[in-house]
Design a protein around this motif. Sequence first.
Motif, mmCIF file in Angstrom:
data_model
loop_
_atom_site.group_PDB
_atom_site.id
_atom_site.type_symbol
_atom_site.label_atom_id
_atom_site.label_comp_id
_atom_site.label_asym_id
_atom_site.label_seq_id
_atom_site.Cartn_x
_atom_site.Cartn_y
_atom_site.Cartn_z
ATOM 1 N N ASN A 131 0.830 -1.212 0.000
ATOM 2 C CA ASN A 131 0.000 0.000 0.000
ATOM 3 C C ASN A 131 0.860 1.256 0.000
ATOM 4 O O ASN A 131 0.557 2.243 -0.690
ATOM 5 N N LEU A 132 1.936 1.229 0.774
ATOM 6 C CA LEU A 132 2.841 2.382 0.836
ATOM 7 C C LEU A 132 3.488 2.610 -0.531
ATOM 8 O O LEU A 132 3.549 3.756 -1.013
ATOM 9 N N ALA A 133 3.940 1.530 -1.145
ATOM 10 C CA ALA A 133 4.599 1.658 -2.454
ATOM 11 C C ALA A 133 3.616 2.167 -3.511
ATOM 12 O O ALA A 133 3.972 3.019 -4.345
ATOM 13 N N ILE A 134 2.399 1.663 -3.506
ATOM 14 C CA ILE A 134 1.391 2.117 -4.475
ATOM 15 C C ILE A 134 1.128 3.612 -4.304
ATOM 16 O O ILE A 134 1.070 4.369 -5.290
ATOM 17 N N ALA A 135 0.984 4.045 -3.065
ATOM 18 C CA ALA A 135 0.700 5.460 -2.802
ATOM 19 C C ALA A 135 1.886 6.333 -3.186
ATOM 20 O O ALA A 135 1.721 7.420 -3.785
ATOM 21 N N GLU A 136 3.093 5.905 -2.843
ATOM 22 C CA GLU A 136 4.283 6.691 -3.185
ATOM 23 C C GLU A 136 4.450 6.790 -4.706
ATOM 24 O O GLU A 136 4.798 7.856 -5.231
ATOM 25 N N LYS A 137 4.197 5.694 -5.404
ATOM 26 C CA LYS A 137 4.289 5.710 -6.877
ATOM 27 C C LYS A 137 3.248 6.667 -7.459
ATOM 28 O O LYS A 137 3.549 7.460 -8.368
ATOM 29 N N GLN A 138 2.013 6.594 -6.904
ATOM 30 C CA GLN A 138 0.934 7.451 -7.402
ATOM 31 C C GLN A 138 1.257 8.919 -7.208
ATOM 32 O O GLN A 138 0.853 9.772 -8.019
ATOM 33 N N LEU A 139 2.038 9.226 -6.171
ATOM 34 C CA LEU A 139 2.374 10.619 -5.881
ATOM 35 C C LEU A 139 3.705 11.037 -6.524
ATOM 36 O O LEU A 139 4.231 12.099 -6.211
ATOM 37 N N GLY A 140 4.249 10.173 -7.386
ATOM 38 C CA GLY A 140 5.376 10.615 -8.201
ATOM 39 C C GLY A 140 6.724 10.038 -7.889
ATOM 40 O O GLY A 140 7.702 10.362 -8.588
ATOM 41 N N LEU A 141 6.861 9.176 -6.893
ATOM 42 C CA LEU A 141 8.177 8.592 -6.619
ATOM 43 C C LEU A 141 8.494 7.518 -7.664
ATOM 44 O O LEU A 141 7.586 6.835 -8.171
ATOM 45 N N PRO A 142 9.758 7.360 -8.003
ATOM 46 C CA PRO A 142 10.154 6.438 -9.087
ATOM 47 C C PRO A 142 10.110 4.981 -8.649
ATOM 48 O O PRO A 142 11.136 4.370 -8.312
ATOM 49 N N ILE A 143 8.947 4.407 -8.645
ATOM 50 C CA ILE A 143 8.746 3.006 -8.285
ATOM 51 C C ILE A 143 8.172 2.300 -9.513
ATOM 52 O O ILE A 143 7.171 2.737 -10.080
ATOM 53 N N SER A 144 8.813 1.212 -9.915
ATOM 54 C CA SER A 144 8.448 0.561 -11.177
ATOM 55 C C SER A 144 7.182 -0.279 -11.049
ATOM 56 O O SER A 144 6.810 -0.717 -9.954
ATOM 57 N N ASP A 145 6.552 -0.521 -12.189
ATOM 58 C CA ASP A 145 5.387 -1.416 -12.219
ATOM 59 C C ASP A 145 5.788 -2.829 -11.807
ATOM 60 O O ASP A 145 5.017 -3.530 -11.145
ATOM 61 N N ASP A 146 7.004 -3.235 -12.214
ATOM 62 C CA ASP A 146 7.473 -4.575 -11.843
ATOM 63 C C ASP A 146 7.565 -4.721 -10.321
ATOM 64 O O ASP A 146 7.232 -5.780 -9.772
ATOM 65 N N ALA A 147 8.016 -3.670 -9.656
ATOM 66 C CA ALA A 147 8.125 -3.715 -8.203
ATOM 67 C C ALA A 147 6.756 -3.950 -7.569
ATOM 68 O O ALA A 147 6.595 -4.800 -6.674
ATOM 69 N N ILE A 148 5.783 -3.217 -8.053
ATOM 70 C CA ILE A 148 4.427 -3.356 -7.514
ATOM 71 C C ILE A 148 3.888 -4.754 -7.789
ATOM 72 O O ILE A 148 3.318 -5.401 -6.886
ATOM 73 N N GLU A 149 4.065 -5.243 -8.995
ATOM 74 C CA GLU A 149 3.522 -6.556 -9.367
ATOM 75 C C GLU A 149 4.203 -7.678 -8.592
ATOM 76 O O GLU A 149 3.545 -8.642 -8.170
ATOM 77 N N GLN A 150 5.504 -7.577 -8.403
ATOM 78 C CA GLN A 150 6.209 -8.613 -7.633
ATOM 79 C C GLN A 150 5.773 -8.607 -6.169
ATOM 80 O O GLN A 150 5.656 -9.674 -5.553
ATOM 81 N N MET A 151 5.524 -7.445 -5.633
ATOM 82 C CA MET A 151 5.030 -7.376 -4.256
ATOM 83 C C MET A 151 3.639 -7.997 -4.153
ATOM 84 O O MET A 151 3.358 -8.789 -3.243
ATOM 85 N N LYS A 152 2.771 -7.672 -5.100
ATOM 86 C CA LYS A 152 1.420 -8.229 -5.109
ATOM 87 C C LYS A 152 1.437 -9.754 -5.206
ATOM 88 O O LYS A 152 0.609 -10.438 -4.601
ATOM 89 N N ALA A 153 2.393 -10.282 -5.963
ATOM 90 C CA ALA A 153 2.441 -11.728 -6.211
ATOM 91 C C ALA A 153 3.049 -12.512 -5.049
ATOM 92 O O ALA A 153 3.009 -13.743 -5.060
ATOM 93 N N ASN A 154 3.586 -11.811 -4.069
ATOM 94 C CA ASN A 154 4.299 -12.514 -2.986
ATOM 95 C C ASN A 154 3.859 -12.037 -1.599
ATOM 96 O O ASN A 154 4.683 -11.927 -0.691
ATOM 97 N N LEU A 155 2.581 -11.800 -1.439
ATOM 98 C CA LEU A 155 2.086 -11.341 -0.140
ATOM 99 C C LEU A 155 2.063 -12.468 0.886
ATOM 100 O O LEU A 155 2.244 -12.229 2.087
ATOM 101 N N THR A 156 1.851 -13.689 0.444
ATOM 102 C CA THR A 156 1.776 -14.836 1.354
ATOM 103 C C THR A 156 3.145 -15.488 1.472
ATOM 104 O O THR A 156 3.780 -15.821 0.458
ATOM 105 N N LEU A 157 3.590 -15.689 2.682
ATOM 106 C CA LEU A 157 4.906 -16.279 2.929
ATOM 107 C C LEU A 157 4.847 -17.796 2.805
ATOM 108 O O LEU A 157 3.896 -18.435 3.258
#
Length: 484
Positions: free
Chosen positions: A39-65
């Motif tokens: 959630n933090l990464a999504i919000a920071e990206k939305q507000l202009g910080l340089p966070i890649s789509d790949d970063a978001i997708e990899q985080m989404k795909a690995n929420l369960t340990l």
Amino acid sequence: MEVFETYQTPLSSRYASKEMAHLFSPANRFFTWRKLWLNLAIAEKQLGLPISDDAIEQMKANLTLTPEQFEIAAVEEKKRRHDVMAHVHTFGKVAPAAAGIIHLGATSCYVTDNADLIFLREGLGFLIRSLAVLISRLSAFAAQYRDLPTLGFTHFQPAQLTTVGKRATLWIQELLWDLRNLKRVRDDLGFRGVKGTTGTQASFLALFDGDHDKVEELDALVTELSGFQYAYPVTSQTYSRKIDADVLAPLASLGATAHKIATDIRLLANLKEVEEPFESTQIGSSAMAYKRNPMRSERVCSLARHLMVLHQNALMTTSVQWFERTLDDSANRRITLPEAFLTADIVLSTLQNISEGLVVYPKVIARRISQELPFMATENVIMAIVKRGGDRQEAHERIRVLSHEAGHQVKHLGLANDLIERIRADPYFDPIKDDLDALLEPSSFIGRAPEQVDRFLKNWVVPALEDPELKEAVGNSGKVELSV
């Protein structure tokens, strides 16, 4: 065998529901941490910080340990002596595109405190729904026995009659207050949000090059993504531990209600008027084979005391928080918060199990009434003789004497109460002898108890349970089966 060689809390291993035990499990805790980092990464990206789509997708795909990730995290924590950073590095291994931005600008309490607030809110939801089911079960019991006369007790001494159903409404009313309190504290619960190391948001202000509006927007956006309507306007490094005390207060109050209900049932079991469920293969005592101990109600009392005490723990932790943060709350809260919710969950499920199998013995109740009612009916007898032309004072004196004689029979000789036979044998009462049976009818001594039950259920219980969330919970509920 390993599970039998280490201590496990009986709260989760013996008693608690799967849902509540999972809520405070390591798997759910660290899943929630990862969701918060996402959630933090999504919000920071939305507000202009340089966070890649790949970063978001990899985080989404690995929420369960996975089990392997838990092992990696354990090794990392042993090395770093820091649980949050251990999980930052573990998450980064399975989401390498996000490894450099996970936890960006945050402090440990971003995940630990916000996760706790999520658990508190969800836990309160579980308890609210369970409490609604319990209220519905006891309401059905109250309606069924709305007009069954029973001996009332004040000081645990025989008093005027009430009804079995009316007594149950006293329990339900307190549970309704508990329901109100739990809903209030859940509705009032806020989010810590993104506040930084001492609550000043300095790290986020630096990230956004001094743009205060973006920092405020970030806080609001993460709060919304996490499912909260508002964030606490100011915090230190942590959210105020007074919130924990506020949340545990209604749980402790629920514990007091549960203890009172279970104690009443234990006392009624001793009188053999009402009993909790007792299975055909259940053993009450390893020595005394005839015993039918009220073990469920005793369990409720035992755990309710623990639940009431835990609130004191939260108050003490709140009182010793120095300035912006001190870590002496951490180990304490890891124990106190889960235990409070697990204990409340067990208390409610056990009470529901009891309420679904309560056994009433009308003949035992009637026998006890017959032993005490003659004394209670004396005022009616005096009034009846006066209506037939008798003297009130003379009637009072004769009744007084006969009552003492009957009392002697009961207390000193161990015989039945024969006051009515004595009244029948006294010629003074000849004018009303044909009326004595009517004067001793138990239903004439219960006042408006049945009507009070009806009115209470209609005007208070039904509206409370019409709440859509509670209505669905009651409609989908089944019987509670205790594992032990």
